[in-house]
Motif scaffolding. Structure first.
Motif, PDB file in Angstrom:
ATOM      1  N   PHE A  16       0.818  -1.205   0.000  1.00 40.22           N
ATOM      2  CA  PHE A  16       0.000   0.000   0.000  1.00 40.22           C
ATOM      3  C   PHE A  16       0.855   1.259   0.000  1.00 40.22           C
ATOM      4  O   PHE A  16       0.620   2.177  -0.799  1.00 40.22           O
ATOM      5  CB  PHE A  16      -0.943   0.036   1.199  1.00 40.22           C
ATOM      6  N   TYR A  17       1.822   1.339   0.914  1.00 39.00           N
ATOM      7  CA  TYR A  17       2.596   2.574   1.017  1.00 39.00           C
ATOM      8  C   TYR A  17       3.385   2.844  -0.258  1.00 39.00           C
ATOM      9  O   TYR A  17       3.534   3.999  -0.682  1.00 39.00           O
ATOM     10  CB  TYR A  17       3.510   2.517   2.239  1.00 39.00           C
ATOM     11  N   GLY A  18       3.866   1.781  -0.906  1.00 38.48           N
ATOM     12  CA  GLY A  18       4.547   1.978  -2.179  1.00 38.48           C
ATOM     13  C   GLY A  18       3.595   2.459  -3.256  1.00 38.48           C
ATOM     14  O   GLY A  18       3.917   3.379  -4.024  1.00 38.48           O
ATOM     15  N   ALA A  19       2.392   1.847  -3.326  1.00 42.76           N
ATOM     16  CA  ALA A  19       1.411   2.241  -4.341  1.00 42.76           C
ATOM     17  C   ALA A  19       0.883   3.645  -4.085  1.00 42.76           C
ATOM     18  O   ALA A  19       0.663   4.423  -5.024  1.00 42.76           O
ATOM     19  CB  ALA A  19       0.260   1.236  -4.356  1.00 42.76           C
ATOM     20  N   ALA A  20       0.661   3.982  -2.790  1.00 45.73           N
ATOM     21  CA  ALA A  20       0.163   5.324  -2.470  1.00 45.73           C
ATOM     22  C   ALA A  20       1.200   6.383  -2.817  1.00 45.73           C
ATOM     23  O   ALA A  20       0.868   7.463  -3.332  1.00 45.73           O
ATOM     24  CB  ALA A  20      -0.204   5.396  -0.990  1.00 45.73           C
ATOM     25  N   ALA A  21       2.486   6.096  -2.558  1.00 48.43           N
ATOM     26  CA  ALA A  21       3.542   7.057  -2.884  1.00 48.43           C
ATOM     27  C   ALA A  21       3.647   7.270  -4.391  1.00 48.43           C
ATOM     28  O   ALA A  21       3.921   8.383  -4.861  1.00 48.43           O
ATOM     29  CB  ALA A  21       4.878   6.568  -2.330  1.00 48.43           C
ATOM     30  N   ALA A  22       3.388   6.204  -5.159  1.00 44.07           N
ATOM     31  CA  ALA A  22       3.455   6.298  -6.620  1.00 44.07           C
ATOM     32  C   ALA A  22       2.189   6.879  -7.223  1.00 44.07           C
ATOM     33  O   ALA A  22       2.139   7.119  -8.436  1.00 44.07           O
ATOM     34  CB  ALA A  22       3.726   4.913  -7.204  1.00 44.07           C
ATOM     35  N   GLY A  23       1.161   7.109  -6.420  1.00 44.32           N
ATOM     36  CA  GLY A  23      -0.087   7.657  -6.929  1.00 44.32           C
ATOM     37  C   GLY A  23      -1.009   6.629  -7.549  1.00 44.32           C
ATOM     38  O   GLY A  23      -1.971   6.987  -8.228  1.00 44.32           O
ATOM     39  N   ASP A  24      -0.730   5.334  -7.312  1.00 46.69           N
ATOM     40  CA  ASP A  24      -1.573   4.288  -7.881  1.00 46.69           C
ATOM     41  C   ASP A  24      -2.807   4.003  -7.027  1.00 46.69           C
ATOM     42  O   ASP A  24      -3.736   3.333  -7.466  1.00 46.69           O
ATOM     43  CB  ASP A  24      -0.765   2.995  -8.033  1.00 46.69           C
ATOM     44  N   VAL A  25      -2.800   4.436  -5.766  1.00 50.54           N
ATOM     45  CA  VAL A  25      -3.949   4.311  -4.880  1.00 50.54           C
ATOM     46  C   VAL A  25      -3.989   5.571  -4.025  1.00 50.54           C
ATOM     47  O   VAL A  25      -2.941   6.188  -3.775  1.00 50.54           O
ATOM     48  CB  VAL A  25      -3.846   3.029  -4.019  1.00 50.54           C
ATOM     49  N   ASP A  26      -5.169   5.984  -3.598  1.00 48.43           N
ATOM     50  CA  ASP A  26      -5.301   7.291  -2.950  1.00 48.43           C
ATOM     51  C   ASP A  26      -5.212   7.233  -1.422  1.00 48.43           C
ATOM     52  O   ASP A  26      -4.570   8.086  -0.811  1.00 48.43           O
ATOM     53  CB  ASP A  26      -6.641   7.927  -3.351  1.00 48.43           C
ATOM     54  N   LEU A  27      -5.855   6.236  -0.794  1.00 49.50           N
ATOM     55  CA  LEU A  27      -5.868   6.235   0.676  1.00 49.50           C
ATOM     56  C   LEU A  27      -6.324   4.899   1.216  1.00 49.50           C
ATOM     57  O   LEU A  27      -6.838   4.054   0.490  1.00 49.50           O
ATOM     58  CB  LEU A  27      -6.777   7.350   1.203  1.00 49.50           C
ATOM     59  N   TRP A  28      -6.103   4.722   2.515  1.00 46.24           N
ATOM     60  CA  TRP A  28      -6.707   3.627   3.267  1.00 46.24           C
ATOM     61  C   TRP A  28      -6.940   4.077   4.702  1.00 46.24           C
ATOM     62  O   TRP A  28      -6.474   5.151   5.107  1.00 46.24           O
ATOM     63  CB  TRP A  28      -5.908   2.332   3.165  1.00 46.24           C
ATOM     64  N   ALA A  29      -7.653   3.248   5.480  1.00 37.96           N
ATOM     65  CA  ALA A  29      -8.025   3.619   6.849  1.00 37.96           C
ATOM     66  C   ALA A  29      -7.270   2.818   7.890  1.00 37.96           C
ATOM     67  O   ALA A  29      -7.580   2.905   9.070  1.00 37.96           O
ATOM     68  CB  ALA A  29      -9.527   3.402   7.055  1.00 37.96           C
ATOM     69  N   ASN A  30      -6.253   2.038   7.471  1.00 38.27           N
ATOM     70  CA  ASN A  30      -5.662   1.031   8.350  1.00 38.27           C
ATOM     71  C   ASN A  30      -4.211   1.287   8.716  1.00 38.27           C
ATOM     72  O   ASN A  30      -3.437   0.346   8.911  1.00 38.27           O
ATOM     73  CB  ASN A  30      -5.789  -0.352   7.709  1.00 38.27           C
TER      74      ASN A  30
END
Length: 711
Positions: free
Chosen positions: A105-119
């Protein structure tokens, strides 16, 4: 191996062949219509309740889309679903939520491939952010749970008090450590982390730093079934030592401060905040989202309560969505304040109305195991559900497990079983590629077919009725049934009314005869009992004997009393006879048609509960089959309606002769094996299953688990 083959197929084989054709056609149509994506891309959470997963809130086709993720531990899915529905109430369209490991998740979020999570767990996840180089590109926002997410070691409270154990370091004493020895090697057995979880390295570090290698064994393996073993040992009043985290179902079963006690660890497990995390650039572009994430808080107690419901049987994806909707509805006032804070312009118009463990928070970025390992081993996701899946003494058995063993042999495949806590987790693991197969109590429904490629039925199921056996119920159950019948009520009422009448008649006779009749004593204490006795025998076939009234007025009254008494006894006899006749007609339950007018139980969130509710037959709901069996034995309910294989197994193997299944199976459905669309497993499983049926191996296994003979 030579197989026995029948000359003609059995009815079960014929039925299975027909179902295979029908399911193949249905699945093909489903694939063509729904075009499921490749495994591992989503969870299907947007399919059941509409795209928004809610009760009518639809942000519209023009709403801006948010790409949301959730963690691999299903104890955090409730929070993720709450956030998803709130974002849709805010007016956004949330794409199908993707399950990811921490580092992923953190890699994908940093790359802009996913926006957010709650966990997000902090400070625990700081290491994962740094390892993937996401620092500065992602940011925690708000605090969902403040300083309440905790990890650590727990022991039973009795052991802590008896041996004065307060710290993990106390286990360096061999005498103390031996108290928690479960395999007789003289060392304490600590149920710790599953291999690959982030907590694994932390526990190993603790054992080294505290010098515990000689006295403590770090027990690893599938966490969920081993934790079930811990609970069972505690219930047997045996010492327990284990790692866990909050929120989690474990601290609902074994409550810290009541059942178990946390152990201190120097610089070991600091409390964590659970926080939403988003891509910084995305949050800058969407201030309402940032403001909403800052505002939302979810009490730890509410999360734990939902986890308990999920573990108790409400673990399907639709259940988790429903739990989130219910929580939002219960906290509507607070939710409206959050939404107004996020988007002040919607405060007046209201916006849309209510939209949608494997591992745990200790997983420091480790993804779930690959579904098909390099050596060709299949990963099977299952959940404990007797008699389909039973975990005992470190191994799995049960009808579904043994059937899968035969199927795997037919396929020439090795496999590894991974137990999870919920149906939703089973489905999600297969969909996203963390498992190849979902097994055990997986009912074949249209909703399941949208998510998984389902095999032909591995077991023809349906509902059936269970009642207490008259032969083996014992004197206690017999008396209980008599006490609960209407006859007892009639007798009690008659006794009260008849007693009052006798009291009145006795006083009248005494007043009229005490001075003329030598058989009636003149004093009150002796005269009243004698007069009441006369009133009783006067209306019986014995008559009053020589004790007859002497005064004319008393004789007239006696005649009237005798006639009235005969009428009273006749009425009582007729009423009892009528009641017994009705009870005889209505009392015997032989199937579903006899359930009306009776107290009927079932297990919550099952086909049986749905069936009874739809027909206005109650029901009395129980959290587990064991609770339902106990109520039936005690006479609290007259019958149970539940899955036929489960009831048949209970009656044949665990019922002690005091419970029996009656009537034919009704409301039929089937159980199957789930795999991912595009994996090619379903067709191979179907062929293997048909060969097992034709060879007779299926029938042998079925009779061993559900027949009259012992397994």
């Amino acid at each position: 191996m030579e197989r026995r083959r029948r000359t003609e197929p059995s009815p079960r084989v014929t039925a299975l062949r027909r179902l295979l054709v029908l399911l193949t056609v249905a699945a093909t149509a489903t694939v063509a219509a729904a075009t499921p994506g490749a495994a591992g891309t989503g969870t299907g959470d947007d399919r059941d309740d509409g795209a928004g997963g809610g009760d009518g809130g639809d942000p519209g086709s023009g709403a801006e889309s948010i790409r949301m993720a959730r963690a691999t531990w299903d104890t955090g899915w409730f929070q993720a679903e709450v956030y998803r529905q709130l974002l849709e109430e805010l007016g956004y369209s949330v794409e199908s939520v993707t399950t990811m490991g921490n580092a992923e998740f953190y890699g994908a979020a940093a790359a802009g491939d996913v926006d957010l999570w709650a966990n997000g767990w902090f400070p625990l996840h700081n290491t994962a952010i740094e390892e993937v180089g996401a620092k500065g590109a992602v940011e925690p926002v708000g605090t969902q749970v403040s300083d309440g997410a905790r990890q650590g070691y727990l022991i039973d409270r009795a052991s802590a008090e008896r041996h004065d154990i307060t710290s993990l370091a106390d286990l360096a004493d061999p005498a103390v450590a031996e108290h928690f020895d479960t395999d007789d090697d003289g060392k304490a057995d600590l149920l710790g982390c599953q291999v690959g979880w982030g907590c694994e390295s932390v526990i190993e570090r603790h054992l080294d730093e505290l010098g515990l290698r000689e006295t403590v064994t770090h027990v690893q393996g599938n966490y969920a079934p081993r934790m079930d073993d811990v609970v069972e040992r505690y219930q047997r009043s045996e010492p327990v030592l284990f790692y866990t985290w909050t929120p989690n179902w474990t601290v609902g079963e074994l409550v810290p401060g009541e059942d178990v006690t946390w152990l201190d660890v120097p610089d070991g497990w600091p409390p964590n905040d659970i926080r939403a995390v988003g891509n910084s650039a995305f949050l800058d572009e969407h201030p309402p989202v940032r403001r909403l994430l800052r505002a939302v808080t979810i009490p730890l107690e509410d999360i734990s309560a939902q986890n308990a419901r999920m573990r108790a049987g409400e673990g399907a994806p639709a259940d988790i969505r429903r739990h989130a909707r219910e929580w939002i509805a219960q906290n509507r006032g607070q939710v409206d304040e959050w939404l107004a804070t996020a988007d002040p312009g919607r405060a007046q118009d209201g916006g849309p109305a209510g939209s949608g463990q494997n591992g745990g928070p200790a997983g420091s970025g480790q993804d779930d195991p690959a579904p098909t390992q390099d050596d060709g081993t299949l990963t099977v996701a299952t959940r404990a559900l007797a008699p389909f899946v039973v975990y005992s003494d470190g191994s799995y058995t049960g009808f579904s497990v043994e059937l899968w063993r035969l199927i795997a042999e037919n396929l020439g495949a090795d496999y590894e079983i991974q137990q999870v806590n919920s149906l939703a987790k089973q489905i999600d693991d297969v969909e996203r590629g963390a498992a190849d197969v979902a097994l055990g109590g997986l009912d074949i429904t249209a909703d399941r077919a949208r998510s998984l490629a389902l095999s032909q039925p591995t077991l023809d199921s349906g509902l059936q009725v269970m009642v207490a056996s008259e032969e083996g119920s014992g004197i206690g159950s017999t008396l209980s049934r008599i006490a609960s019948s209407r006859i007892v009520t009639w007798i009690l009422w008659f006794a009260v009314i008849f007693g009052l009448i006798l009291l009145v008649v006795g006083h009248i006779i005494w007043l009229l005869e005490r001075r003329r009749n030598p058989d009636i004593p003149t004093d009150y204490l002796h005269g009243i009992p004698e007069s009441i006795w006369w009133a009783v025998v006067a209306i019986t076939p014995f008559g009053a004997g020589n004790n007859t009234p002497r005064r004319n007025l008393a004789r007239v009254f006696a005649v009237g009393w005798i006639l009235a008494g005969y009428f009273l006894l006749a009425y009582f006899t007729a009423s009892i006879t009528s009641t017994m006749a009705v009870d005889e007609i209505r009392g015997e339950i032989t199937g579903p048609d006899d359930l009306a007018g009776h107290s009927v139980g079932s297990v919550a969130q099952t086909h049986g509960a749905q069936y009874l509710t739809a027909r206005g037959l109650g029901p009395v709901l129980f959290d587990s089959p064991d609770e339902a069996y106990a109520a039936l034995r005690a006479g609290s309910v007259d019958a149970l309606v539940h899955d036929a294989p489960v009831l048949q197994y209970q009656a044949a193997h665990s019922g002690e002769g005091d419970l029996q299944v009656v009537g034919a199976v009704f409301e039929e459905f089937g159980y199957g094996v789930g795999s991912a669309y595009g994996s090619g497993l379903r067709q191979r499983i179907d062929v293997a299953l048909l060969e097992l049926v034709e060879s007779g191996e299926y029938d042998t296994l079925y009779e061993r688990w559900f027949g009259t003979s012992s397994p």
